[in-house]
Design an enzyme around this catalytic site. Structure first.
Site, mmCIF file in Angstrom:
data_model
loop_
_atom_site.group_PDB
_atom_site.id
_atom_site.type_symbol
_atom_site.label_atom_id
_atom_site.label_comp_id
_atom_site.label_asym_id
_atom_site.label_seq_id
_atom_site.Cartn_x
_atom_site.Cartn_y
_atom_site.Cartn_z
ATOM 1 C CG ASP A 1 -2.261 0.490 0.792
ATOM 2 O OD1 ASP A 1 -2.303 1.754 0.499
ATOM 3 O OD2 ASP A 1 -3.453 -0.209 1.046
ATOM 4 C CG HIS B 1 -5.220 3.824 0.291
ATOM 5 N ND1 HIS B 1 -4.646 2.767 0.161
ATOM 6 C CD2 HIS B 1 -6.472 3.735 -0.192
ATOM 7 C CE1 HIS B 1 -5.698 1.975 -0.556
ATOM 8 N NE2 HIS B 1 -6.662 2.647 -0.617
ATOM 9 C CB SER C 1 -9.186 0.698 -0.824
ATOM 10 O OG SER C 1 -8.425 0.739 -2.105
#
Length: 843
Positions: free
Chosen positions: A183, A258, A622
């Site tokens: 990620d 994220h 996600s």
């Protein structure tokens, strides 16, 4: 993102950047006189992960002689036995490049050792062609780009009294399991990743051997016994000249947010207070709060990422010994070639699965159209996004008693008092005109407004496409309202912002965003009909409109959840670029993905509305994928011997098929007004259903599969033999007469072309006590369905073969769906979805 048209690249800054991440430079200078690009080169010899320890002793001779090696085995838990071979493999790659490109300029970016035997190199197309013609080289693939695709979800999923209770409570749930994340990195200072929260110390599992990369951005002490490893991979991005170290960080530090978000969803500490914009929103916990985290940063805010970096991250994660691998990323295009499965990322993940790693990937946010799925292979567990039942409702009541719904994590107006409304256009100072600031309605600059006009009133601002693009922000508008002493702020949606679903956004003052263009018209019509204006100047003489904002800080709960979200990518699974459908069900299932509270990086700029906050509310597949990664860790903890396929089966066959009302799970079908454009979800919307964490820990029966089964599946694809040999160093002839694709032992049956009839088999294994099962059937429309046997007794540890016969009763190209349900007398219920796309009847 190719470097097309570049005729010369030679940068001291680039040299420094490359050296800083430890890449190897070959072939002289970094200047290149012709167009270049990054290529991923795979050699014919199998990688280290596919040999046992005895065969490693012969690896050097095999590489030297250019022959393939013997049998392939499963992954040993101690990866250190391979370390001595890695240097030799890298040296072999260097030697091949020097011999092939003698005297020419090139740059080797990575050597892949463990899952793939190969390297990434920056060369010209002509040089790539030279490499492809070497007998040692199996495959040369052009690098491609990829992109990134909680406080309450543990309760929504029933963990406290269900799965956690079975594992001894949240204090031990996930113990001994390491989850790897490919990620955008992680914020190591966040309390969600502290190893001091729990009273009992963490022990690093013996099978894990990862390291913590140390840089100025990621200093010593960043890792601990919770965050056990962290590295970053950016070589491909750096060679393209698009890496910005000031915001992307050449370290595992998360400059986006994220990666911090996804890691905390799966394995964040339990009981961390969620405070945003001064408001308390409960306490956060990961799905497996006791699991440990290893981070492999390969995505970046400015550009996403590249396959060469992602493959390097996957390769390292497998070497380190992670148990579960979570990828909230998808390719930016469908992989070319004879099948979508044959791409460097999916083939690296096949080797990872063979090594015993359970791999979870986000389905992608390209729904709701069919064949929009961005995760293709049967060895990857693909997760779509569904709603949870917690919602934050906000509304505004106008002076004419009309109430309009909206969003905004904001307080309401004081004691529900009605306050005057004033449009930004009517509050301009004398020096501002439409020509001097065409975006004045967005309230981004307080200097263009008159304080006296706004003070104590509700300021009406426009939410345009510029907010979606990040050119304007809610925070700047809130600052404007605060500077002008407004009592609150109201955003109406610009009619050009179509199909964009707004998440609740934190606001420190009373506020609301009206997401519907139709509702926005109602607000503006009421306002314009209520104000008095000077006939000549059209300036406001008297304000007449008023409203009160209810506030959106308090959660409410919807019984219609879960439902599949409109943006969640859908099946059927495209087998190739001509959109031939695969006999594979995708997604595998759905999990919570909408409005998820989770940790946020202190340096994260991926959502400007949460800049500087420790938590953020974000939506997407996600967010759904790490929910499943964490729950898979719980299954792995309870069943240490389960293969990745067995874990996938336990999660799939126990999934829920109904919402909180007991009705069918619905699927949103359109971007606009998604809740009024919905219908019952099919397997191509939700896979096997909605994740049921507690039931997955007691699946009763499982459908297992292994590397040989996946090879059989691949070898059945026309023309796949040479490609498989290139990627795996194995010939297809041993698999020629084995498993056909519908017979891959999956917990689902998908047939894209039912030509009159088809018989498939499934094998179930009993992982519970002795039990007697009855078989119930619901045939797809236009298909007759039989299963043999219809009743069976099965002892613990035994297997049972099920023979399923499907016959087309009419010709149709319409998708149809059915289900096989195995009901045990000890309470186990196993659901197997059936999907048939094209049916050709003999009549």
């Amino acid at each position: 993102m190719k470097m097309k048209g570049l005729h010369r690249w030679c940068s001291l800054a680039l040299v420094v950047a490359i050296l800083s991440v430890g890449m190897l430079m070959d072939g002289g200078t970094l200047c290149q006189e012709e167009p270049t690009d990054v290529y991923i080169v795979t050699l014919r010899q199998a990688p280290a992960a596919l040999y046992d320890s005895d065969e490693l002793k012969t690896t050097r001779n095999a590489f030297h002689k250019g022959r393939s090696l013997g049998k392939l085995t499963t992954k040993p838990r101690n990866v250190s036995q391979f370390q001595g071979s890695f240097g030799f493999i890298s040296h072999t790659h260097d030697s091949l490049l020097r011999r092939t490109l003698r005297g020419e300029k090139y740059l080797k970016i990575y050597s892949y050792h463990y899952l793939i035997n190969g390297f990434a190199v920056l060369v010209s197309p002509q040089q790539a062609d030279k490499l492809s013609r070497r007998r040692e080289v199996a495959n040369v693939a052009l690098d491609f780009s990829v992109r990134p695709a909680t406080t309450y979800t543990p309760q929504f999923l029933g963990l406290p009294n269900g799965a956690w209770a079975q594992e001894g409570g949240y204090k031990s749930s996930g113990e001994g399991i390491v989850i790897g994340f490919v990620d955008t990195g992680i914020d190591p200072t966040h309390p969600s990743f502290s190893d001091h929260i729990s009273g009992s110390p963490y022990l690093i599992p013996a099978h894990y051997s990862g390291v913590c990369e140390v840089t100025s951005d990621f200093p010593p002490g960043s890792c601990n016994r919770k965050l056990v490893g962290a590295r970053h991979f950016a070589a491909s991005a750096i060679t393209r000249g698009i890496f910005n170290s000031s915001k992307d960080y050449a370290s595992p530090l998360d400059g986006d947010g994220h990666g911090t978000h996804t890691a905390s969803i799966a394995a964040g500490n339990h009981g961390i207070p969620v405070v945003v914009a001064g408001h308390q929103f409960g306490n956060a916990s990961g799905m497996a709060p006791r699991a440990q985290i290893s981070v492999y940063k390969a995505l970046y805010k400015g550009f996403g990422g590249f396959a060469a970096d992602v493959v390097a991250a996957i390769d390292q994660a497998a070497q380190d010994g992670v148990d579960v691998l979570s990828l909230s990323i998808t390719p930016n295009r469908r992989p070319p070639g004879i099948a979508t499965f044959f791409n460097p990322i999916d083939m690296a993940l096949l080797a990872a699965v063979k090594a015993g790693i359970f791999v979870v990937q986000a389905a992608g946010n390209t729904g709701p159209s069919p064949k929009s799925i961005s995760s293709f292979s049967p060895w990857i567990f693909t997760v779509g996004a569904a709603t949870q039942d917690r919602v934050y409702r906000n509304s505004i009541t106008l002076g004419n008693n009309v109430s309009i719904p909206g969003v905004g994590l904001a307080p309401g107006t004081y004691k529900d008092s009605m306050l005057p409304l004033i449009s930004a256009l009517d509050a301009l100072n004398n020096g501002t005109t439409a020509t001097s600031d065409m975006y004045m309605e967005e309230c981004q600059d307080s200097s263009i407004f008159t304080d006296e006009q706004v003070r104590g009133n509700l300021l009406i601002c426009s939410y345009s496409i510029r907010f979606v693009l990040g050119l304007s922000t809610i925070n700047r508008a809130l600052q404007t309202a605060s500077n002008l002493s407004a009592a609150g702020i109201v955003f109406y949606i610009n009619p050009y912002v179509i199909g964009f679903q707004l998440n609740p956004i934190p606001m420190g003052i009373p506020g609301i965003i009206i997401p519907s263009p139709d509702d926005s018209k109602i607000l503006l019509q009421y306002y314009n009909s209520s104000v008095e204006r000077d006939r000549k100047s059209r300036k406001v003489v008297k304000l007449g409109a008023s409203a009160c904002i209810s506030g959106g800080l308090k959660a409410s709960y919807s019984m219609s959840a879960p439902k599949v979200l409109y943006y969640s990518a859908r099946g059927p699974d495209p087998e190739d670029n001509s959109l031939t459908d695969a006999d594979i069900l995708k997604p595998n299932l759905v999990a919570p993905g909408n409005s998820i509270w989770a940790s946020w990086s202190s340096m994260g700029t991926g959502s400007v509305e949460f800049l500087g906050e420790k938590f953020a509310m974000i939506s997407g597949t996600s967010m759904a994928a790490p929910h499943v990664a964490g729950l898979a860790a719980l299954v792995k903890q309870k069943f240490p011997s389960f293969s990745p396929a067995a874990i996938a089966s336990a999660l799939s066959t126990t999934a829920s098929l109904s919402d909180r009302n007991g009705g069918p799970i619905m699927a949103q079908r359109a971007y606009t007004n998604p809740d009024t454009n919905q219908s019952p979800a099919t397997p191509f919307d939700m896979g096997s259903g909605f994740i049921n964490a507690t039931a997955a820990l007691d699946p009763g029966l499982i459908f297992d599969a292994n590397f040989k089964d996946y090879m059989s599946f691949l070898c059945r694809i026309n023309g796949s033999g040479p490609v498989i040999l290139n990627y795996t160093s194995q010939n297809c002839w041993p698999y020629a007469n084995s498993t056909s694709s519908p017979d891959l032992n999956l917990p689902s049956i998908t047939i894209w072309m039912l030509n009159v009839s088809r018989t498939v088999q499934r094998v179930v294994s009993n992982v519970a006590g002795d039990e007697s099962y009855n078989v119930d059937l619901r045939a797809p429309s236009g298909v007759s369905l039989k299963v043999d046997p219809t009743h069976f007794n099965i002892l613990n540890g035994q297997k049972q073969v099920l023979t399923i016969s499907l016959n087309a009763t009419l010709s149709s190209s319409a998708m149809s769906f059915g289900r096989i349900t195995l009901s045990g007398d000890q309470g186990h219920v196993i659901n197997v979805p059936i999907s048939v796309i094209v049916k050709n009847s003999p009549i």
